[in-house]
Design a protein around this motif. Structure first.
Motif, PDB file in Angstrom:
ATOM      1  N   GLN A   1     -16.620 -47.667 -12.226  1.00 51.92           N
ATOM      2  CA  GLN A   1     -16.592 -49.031 -12.205  1.00 51.92           C
ATOM      3  C   GLN A   1     -15.817 -49.535 -11.140  1.00 51.92           C
ATOM      4  O   GLN A   1     -16.143 -50.684 -10.608  1.00 51.92           O
ATOM      5  CB  GLN A   1     -15.868 -49.521 -13.657  1.00 51.92           C
ATOM      6  CG  GLN A   1     -16.804 -49.302 -14.787  1.00 51.92           C
ATOM      7  CD  GLN A   1     -16.343 -50.057 -15.954  1.00 51.92           C
ATOM      8  OE1 GLN A   1     -15.259 -50.756 -16.028  1.00 51.92           O
ATOM      9  NE2 GLN A   1     -16.994 -49.606 -17.199  1.00 51.92           N
ATOM     10  N   ARG A   2     -14.850 -48.604 -10.613  1.00 48.46           N
ATOM     11  CA  ARG A   2     -13.967 -49.165  -9.208  1.00 48.46           C
ATOM     12  C   ARG A   2     -14.866 -48.910  -8.009  1.00 48.46           C
ATOM     13  O   ARG A   2     -14.996 -49.625  -7.124  1.00 48.46           O
ATOM     14  CB  ARG A   2     -12.694 -48.337  -9.260  1.00 48.46           C
ATOM     15  CG  ARG A   2     -11.744 -48.909 -10.544  1.00 48.46           C
ATOM     16  CD  ARG A   2     -10.467 -47.817 -10.340  1.00 48.46           C
ATOM     17  NE  ARG A   2      -9.476 -48.119 -11.350  1.00 48.46           N
ATOM     18  CZ  ARG A   2      -8.159 -47.980 -11.505  1.00 48.46           C
ATOM     19  NH1 ARG A   2      -7.741 -47.505 -10.370  1.00 48.46           N
ATOM     20  NH2 ARG A   2      -7.632 -48.532 -12.442  1.00 48.46           N
TER      21      ARG A   2
ATOM     22  N   ARG B   1     -17.640 -51.831  -7.965  1.00 45.56           N
ATOM     23  CA  ARG B   1     -16.934 -53.114  -7.349  1.00 45.56           C
ATOM     24  C   ARG B   1     -16.727 -52.964  -5.966  1.00 45.56           C
ATOM     25  O   ARG B   1     -17.169 -53.934  -5.004  1.00 45.56           O
ATOM     26  CB  ARG B   1     -15.753 -53.500  -8.108  1.00 45.56           C
ATOM     27  CG  ARG B   1     -15.754 -54.140  -9.649  1.00 45.56           C
ATOM     28  CD  ARG B   1     -14.380 -54.370 -10.088  1.00 45.56           C
ATOM     29  NE  ARG B   1     -13.044 -53.394 -10.347  1.00 45.56           N
ATOM     30  CZ  ARG B   1     -13.112 -52.790 -11.073  1.00 45.56           C
ATOM     31  NH1 ARG B   1     -13.869 -52.847 -12.239  1.00 45.56           N
ATOM     32  NH2 ARG B   1     -12.189 -51.819 -11.225  1.00 45.56           N
TER      33      ARG B   1
END
Length: 168
Positions: free
Chosen positions: A143-144, A147
């Motif tokens: 998820q990081r 982003r």
């Protein structure tokens, strides 16, 4: 404070998989499980329900398949001149080869290798620990990264993300 061109993953993903694998190995070595746990996972506790040769063959096949997927996927990054390591800046969005089918073929390869190692170790607890391992990788790495890639590559990454699944 200057903007850093990094996704900010919590730890190198191979270390996450290896750390969980070693926890499973350690728990297997301790080997004292309540009878209710052993009863619920009896088919796993009994060599995954496979004859030793078949279990070993499955383990080796999965380990080789996972490592090959990792090598091909990482090789594409190197040929494109971008970092494989998620703690380094990305310079190119790679969307061909295995990346046509999965946005994370390297992590998928790690997971396949992990399953092969768990089967080879004849450790049902190690196999079960893959679930929390994947949750950590998904939440604190992928998820990081996503982003970061959306901010870095904008519409190109967003279009790629809509076209290709995260895992498979």
């Amino acid at each position: 404070m200057a903007h850093r061109d990094l996704p900010g993953v919590i730890a190198p993903p191979p270390l996450i998989y290896l750390g969980v694998l070693f926890i499973g190995w350690g728990l297997t070595r301790i080997g004292t499980w309540p009878e209710a746990v052993d009863a619920g996972f009896g088919w796993l506790a009994a060599g995954f329900g496979l004859e030793p040769r078949l279990r070993q063959g499955a383990a080796v096949t999965l380990i080789i398949a996972g490592l090959l997927l990792d090598a091909v996927s990482a090789g594409l990054f190197r040929r494109r001149g971008t970092a494989v390591e998620p703690w380094k800046p990305s310079t190119v969005l790679v969307s061909d080869g295995p990346y046509r089918f999965s946005r994370n073929p390297i992590y998928l390869g790690f997971a396949v290798t992990y399953v092969g190692l768990a089967i080879g170790m004849d450790s049902w607890i190690t196999l079960l620990l893959l679930v929390p391992c994947l949750v950590v990788v998904d939440r604190f790495v992928i998820q990081r990264e996503e982003r970061y890639l959306a901010a870095k590559f904008g519409a190109d990454y967003l279009a790629y993300r809509q076209k290709v699944r995260r895992w498979l």
